[in-house]
Design an enzyme around this catalytic site. Structure first.
Site, mmCIF file in Angstrom:
data_model
loop_
_atom_site.group_PDB
_atom_site.id
_atom_site.type_symbol
_atom_site.label_atom_id
_atom_site.label_comp_id
_atom_site.label_asym_id
_atom_site.label_seq_id
_atom_site.Cartn_x
_atom_site.Cartn_y
_atom_site.Cartn_z
ATOM 1 C CE LYS A 219 -2.236 -1.251 3.738
ATOM 2 N NZ LYS A 219 -1.676 -2.617 3.941
ATOM 3 C CD GLU A 440 4.264 -35.373 8.639
ATOM 4 O OE1 GLU A 440 3.734 -34.991 7.556
ATOM 5 O OE2 GLU A 440 3.960 -34.897 9.743
ATOM 6 C CG ASP A 516 -2.700 -33.464 11.044
ATOM 7 O OD1 ASP A 516 -2.167 -32.497 10.458
ATOM 8 O OD2 ASP A 516 -2.079 -34.479 11.383
#
Length: 617
Positions: A219, A440, A516
């Protein structure tokens, strides 16, 4: 608030010296007067002897040659009058041995004080205080470094920094991305450069432009670019610079800022974080006398007041920036003030690639790095985040004495920014490490098997970072502005893949899946409450903060529907992983060996057709 005229104090410091000397003289005269009038009666030695002989003195104090005491006399009416007296007597042994003794006068001796009594101490204290006070005001009048904004006499002066056109090197070409925002702002530039082009048809450009966007999206940079393109003076100030504890100061600074802008017209005023001063009135303490509200009222008047003679000319444009447009006062947003609102969103895929290339210009980068893939790896990053990504990568490369920045440095910087620093010293048991690897691997395998419902895989690692023991990265193919129900269900299933793998392999539950669950529950809640993806509740948006809200019975139905979606997805994931248990074991064992695996390595390991090459280079 009436301003103090201190022209003589600023231009003639000698006046302060004169005032100080006069003040000290008055104090000394006052002290002498008090000293002289402390005793109401001064007696000559002869009068003193006479009064002793008349038994009018019963006690006295001798200090050197000075004698002090009290004379007791009777008035014509017979009333007893006690008067303090002081006199100086010569050294006369006869006086002390006979006269005073014969008349039973009580004599008390005192050591000489070298004329350094209580009044002298008081005088010195007053003198020191006066000098310190004069020094303080003189310093404030001059300012710490000669500026007008740092002293008490110029407290109502604007704190805005003036940038002349020669100082502003930023143009729209310097701003990567934000194409739509630049198009909106180019109207302001064109009007400042060619006002007659618009006046011939009676067009009036807005006086205020409000830039709205999250922090770090450019901005302030866009406001500077407007000034650079228009080649005009640029006044930069923060909303908090107007507010002080003294009532009326903020309004005075607003008046001074706009007065300076008029003198330098055509010009641009940029107010950063305008929500600090532009919040809705009535929310502060003190009602209408609140300093912030007075400042806002003055800002409203300056931008579009009743008196057209004091309103800002069309050649002065006010640009303001905020990430809290929802709290701004409605009067500030009405036509005639900030009636043009320009959204500065997070950069899209194309803009991120442009921004990365701009920031990489001054950094020695490996020529094999694919900036398009790198942009795809950074969804949701602001322009400032992308600049920091390149800088962190350069720092990492410099730390290892490399000749250029490679992909691994960018990958390390990205992981550090998103998850935290790699925890090399954290120790784990073999069982904890194994659970993390299967956790994982569960996420990864579900994402691979649901390839049409989920974004492509990037890499998976069991190297701990921050609070995460491991993480599975995915690589969006595009910027998503909407999602289908199939995609949202796919994301829930991928999030639940870690817990499902733990239960399937170890037949026990651990705490590593909490984040999760939070992510999956958030998606399910959005499906039920906002997107009409529930069979039971139908096409209704349930917002507690809305005008109608919803009942407790509806809340119970929402909770039941969320649990049903979560359980249904979890059951599907258990079946999916059980059917591909050999792939789950193979992937987990490889993770335990290498700790980090990229997507192309995983596709080759599991003999699954790859969707694309997901290495960044």
């Amino acid at each position: 608030m009436k301003k103090m005229n201190i022209k003589n104090l600023k231009n003639g410091p000698g006046n302060l010296v004169v005032i100080t000397l006069v003040g000290l003289g008055v104090l000394m005269l006052l002290a002498q007067f008090i000293e002289n009038t402390h005793f109401n009666k001064k007696l000559s030695y002869s009068e003193f002897v006479k009064k002793v002989e008349l038994d009018q003195i019963s006690s006295l104090t001798v200090t050197g040659n000075e004698v002090q005491g009290i004379v007791t006399e009777k008035s014509p009416t017979g009333k007893e009058i006690r008067t303090h007296f002081a006199t100086v007597v010569p050294h006369n042994a006869k006086l002390w041995n006979s006269l005073l003794k014969d008349h039973k006068v009580d004599v008390t001796g005192a050591y000489p004080s070298a004329d350094f009594g209580i009044w002298n101490i008081l005088l010195l204290a007053m003198l020191g205080s006066t000098i310190m006070l004069v020094w303080f005001f003189f310093k404030q009048a001059r300012g710490a470094n000669g500026s007008n904004g740092n002293n008490i006499f110029s407290i109502s002066k604007s704190k805005a920094k003036l940038f002349n056109p020669a100082q502003i090197k930023v143009t729209f070409d310097s701003v990567a991305g934000a194409k739509e925002a630049k198009e909106e702002l180019y109207d302001v530039v064109d009007y400042l450069k060619n006002p007659e082009k618009y006046k011939r048809l009676g067009a009036k450009l807005t006086r205020g432009v409000l830039l709205v966007g999250e922090p770090g999206n450019g901005k302030t940079l866009l406001a500077k670019a407007v000034a650079g393109e228009a080649n005009c003076p640029f006044f930069s100030v923060s909303g908090s610079d107007f507010i002080e504890v003294f009532v009326g100061v903020g309004a005075g600074r607003v008046r001074d800022l706009f007065a300076q802008a008029r003198k330098n017209a055509p010009s641009i005023i940029f107010i950063d974080e305008i929500d600090a001063v532009g919040r809705q009135r009535g929310s502060g303490q003190g009602g209408g006398h609140d300093e912030r509200e007075q400042t806002l009222n003055q800002l409203l008047t300056e931008m579009d007041g009743f008196d057209t003679g004091t309103g800002i000319p069309a050649s002065v444009i006010v640009i303001a920036a905020t990430n809290r447009a929802d709290v701004l006062d409605k009067a500030l947003l009405r036509p005639g003030r900030f009636d043009r609102r320009v959204e500065i969103p997070f950069p899209d895929l194309v803009s991120r690639e442009e921004i990365l290339r701009v920031h990489a210009q001054d950094v020695k980068m490996d020529t094999t790095i694919n900036f398009n893939h790198l942009a795809r790896c950074t969804p949701g990053f602001s322009g400032a985040d992308l600049a920091n990504l390149i800088n962190e990568a350069a720092i990492n490369a410099s730390k290892h004495n490399q000749d250029k920045v490679y992909l691994k440095d960018i990958d390390e910087a990205r992981d550090k920014m998103m998850l935290g620093k790699e925890m090399k010293t954290r120790t784990f048991t073999d069982e904890e490490r194994k659970i993390t690897a299967y956790h994982e691997a569960g996420h990864t395998l579900v994402r691979l098997l649901l390839h049409e419902e989920c974004d492509p895989l990037h890499k998976v690692t069991i190297v701990p970072r921050g609070r995460a023991l491991g993480v599975t990265h995915f690589l969006p193919e595009r910027d998503k502005h909407s999602m289908s129900k199939v995609e949202m269900v796919g994301d829930i299933m991928a999030a639940l893949g870690g817990r499902a793998a733990e239960e399937l392999v170890f037949n026990k539950l651990a705490t590593g899946a909490s984040s999760d669950f939070a992510r999956a529950t958030e998606i399910a809640q959005q499906m039920v409450r906002f997107y009409g993806m529930s069979k039971t509740l139908g096409l209704v948006a349930y917002t507690p903060q809305g005008p109608y809200g919803y009942s407790e019975e509806t809340a119970r139905l929402i909770d039941h529907e969320i649990r049903s979606i979560m359980q249904e997805c979890y059951d599907k994931v258990l079946v999916l992983l059980a059917d591909n248990k050999d792939k789950l074991y193979k992937l987990a064992e490889m993770l335990l060996e290498k700790e980090t695996l990229y997507a192309d390595e995983i596709y080759e390991l599991l003999d699954i057709p790859a969707r694309a090459s997901f290495r960044l280079q």
